[in-house]
Design a protein around this motif. Structure first.
Motif, PDB file in Angstrom:
ATOM      1  N   GLN A  78       0.820  -1.205   0.000  1.00 27.53           N
ATOM      2  CA  GLN A  78       0.000   0.000   0.000  1.00 27.53           C
ATOM      3  C   GLN A  78       0.860   1.264   0.000  1.00 27.53           C
ATOM      4  OE1 GLN A  78      -2.617  -0.329   3.375  1.00 27.53           O
ATOM      5  NE2 GLN A  78      -3.502  -2.257   2.659  1.00 27.53           N
ATOM      6  N   TYR A  79       1.840   1.318   0.889  1.00 25.26           N
ATOM      7  CA  TYR A  79       2.678   2.503   0.969  1.00 25.26           C
ATOM      8  C   TYR A  79       3.539   2.677  -0.283  1.00 25.26           C
ATOM      9  CZ  TYR A  79       1.596   3.881   5.750  1.00 25.26           C
ATOM     10  OH  TYR A  79       0.962   4.345   6.870  1.00 25.26           O
ATOM     11  N   CYS A  80       4.083   1.574  -0.801  1.00 25.95           N
ATOM     12  CA  CYS A  80       4.935   1.674  -1.989  1.00 25.95           C
ATOM     13  C   CYS A  80       4.128   2.087  -3.212  1.00 25.95           C
ATOM     14  CB  CYS A  80       5.653   0.344  -2.237  1.00 25.95           C
ATOM     15  SG  CYS A  80       6.940  -0.030  -1.020  1.00 25.95           S
ATOM     16  N   LYS A  81       2.905   1.533  -3.366  1.00 29.52           N
ATOM     17  CA  LYS A  81       2.060   1.918  -4.495  1.00 29.52           C
ATOM     18  C   LYS A  81       1.677   3.385  -4.399  1.00 29.52           C
ATOM     19  CE  LYS A  81      -1.082  -0.812  -6.437  1.00 29.52           C
ATOM     20  NZ  LYS A  81      -1.741   0.482  -6.470  1.00 29.52           N
ATOM     21  N   SER A  82       1.310   3.834  -3.212  1.00 29.72           N
ATOM     22  CA  SER A  82       0.931   5.227  -3.035  1.00 29.72           C
ATOM     23  C   SER A  82       2.110   6.152  -3.308  1.00 29.72           C
ATOM     24  CB  SER A  82       0.405   5.456  -1.612  1.00 29.72           C
ATOM     25  OG  SER A  82      -0.776   4.707  -1.382  1.00 29.72           O
ATOM     26  N   MET A  98       6.495  10.754   1.085  1.00 34.29           N
ATOM     27  CA  MET A  98       5.958   9.405   0.931  1.00 34.29           C
ATOM     28  C   MET A  98       7.062   8.346   0.961  1.00 34.29           C
ATOM     29  SD  MET A  98       2.727   9.444   0.916  1.00 34.29           S
ATOM     30  CE  MET A  98       2.591   7.709   0.464  1.00 34.29           C
ATOM     31  N   VAL A  99       8.247   8.697   0.468  1.00 29.26           N
ATOM     32  CA  VAL A  99       9.363   7.742   0.520  1.00 29.26           C
ATOM     33  C   VAL A  99       9.698   7.414   1.972  1.00 29.26           C
ATOM     34  CG1 VAL A  99      11.854   7.524   0.140  1.00 29.26           C
ATOM     35  CG2 VAL A  99      10.369   8.271  -1.721  1.00 29.26           C
ATOM     36  N   GLN A 100       9.641   8.395   2.851  1.00 24.99           N
ATOM     37  CA  GLN A 100       9.888   8.132   4.268  1.00 24.99           C
ATOM     38  C   GLN A 100       8.842   7.171   4.834  1.00 24.99           C
ATOM     39  OE1 GLN A 100      11.092  11.728   6.628  1.00 24.99           O
ATOM     40  NE2 GLN A 100      10.567  12.789   4.742  1.00 24.99           N
ATOM     41  N   SER A 101       7.591   7.370   4.434  1.00 24.62           N
ATOM     42  CA  SER A 101       6.524   6.476   4.885  1.00 24.62           C
ATOM     43  C   SER A 101       6.737   5.068   4.350  1.00 24.62           C
ATOM     44  CB  SER A 101       5.165   7.012   4.426  1.00 24.62           C
ATOM     45  OG  SER A 101       4.917   8.296   4.938  1.00 24.62           O
ATOM     46  N   ALA A 102       7.172   4.972   3.080  1.00 28.63           N
ATOM     47  CA  ALA A 102       7.397   3.663   2.475  1.00 28.63           C
ATOM     48  C   ALA A 102       8.549   2.932   3.158  1.00 28.63           C
ATOM     49  CB  ALA A 102       7.673   3.818   0.979  1.00 28.63           C
TER      50      ALA A 102
END
Length: 226
Positions: A78-82, A98-102
């Motif tokens: 989910q995180y990588c797709k987003s 978003m990269v930090q979240s991934a």
């Protein structure tokens, strides 16, 4: 990101049954060129004569995460797709967030049960004992013992089949990539990150140290960037 090209300077080459045309990307303005071959040879059933479309410059291929659904945990997927969706939308600042979240999602998956880290750096460090990087090589060593499946395939007195040869070659290629190519690519990537970090203003905050892993916002699995 999906766009619609309005082509121009169209030219049909009757001798080669090829149509050439150009267009500008409505998103980034880059000029692209197209060639369509075998446009009129539709009555011929040969596979080589089916219409084909070529584009230059070609689209930069990225990992197709949709095909990895069975390999990745749901949270990681989910995180990588987003993150990929945000990047492809052209929002570069949001991509950095978003990269930090991934990264957090990837390594949190390996944290010991109940363990919660306060920073992204600590999350990665605490996850290391749970990541068995040696497992593929341990399995390879076991399979090469006398009487095991890989030893049997390598030392069989029978002629090797095409399928066997193909899989053995794939093993060599994956092994070379695992031991030599991927580590080198990571080192080159790290050097690029070091160079880019040196270009930041002197008072730029350390983003990584300020990230609270527990405070990373949830991202819907099917969210698409506008």
């Amino acid at each position: 990101m999906s766009v619609v090209f309005a082509t121009r300077r169209r030219h049909y080459d009757q001798l080669r049954d090829t149509l050439a045309c150009s267009a500008e990307c409505p998103s980034c303005g880059v000029e692209v060129h197209f060639w369509m071959t075998n446009m009129m040879s539709l009555t011929d059933t040969k596979e080589d004569d089916q219409p084909s479309l070529y584009m230059m410059p070609s689209i930069e291929a990225r990992m197709d995460l949709a095909k990895l659904g069975d390999l990745l945990p749901d949270s990681v997927l989910q995180y990588c797709k987003s993150t990929q969706d945000v990047y492809e939308s052209g929002n570069l600042t949001a991509t950095r967030v978003m990269v930090q979240s991934a990264l957090s999602a990837v390594f949190s998956n390996f944290l010991p049960h109940g363990n919660s880290s306060s920073s992204l750096s600590k999350t990665v460090q605490d996850s290391l004992p749970s990541i068995d990087i040696d497992l593929p090589l341990s399995n390879l060593a076991s399979s090469l013992r006398k009487g095991e499946h890989l030893d049997a395939l390598l030392n069989s007195p029978e002629s090797a089949s095409r399928e066997t040869a193909d899989v053995l070659m794939l093993l060599v290629e994956k092994l070379v990539s695992f031991l030599f190519v991927i580590p080198t690519e990571f080192e080159e990537l790290n050097q690029r990150l070091i160079e880019l970090s040196r270009e930041l203003p002197a008072n730029e905050p350390n983003v990584e140290s300020d990230v609270d892993v527990d405070a990373v916002p949830d991202v819907a699995p099917d969210s698409k960037a506008a």
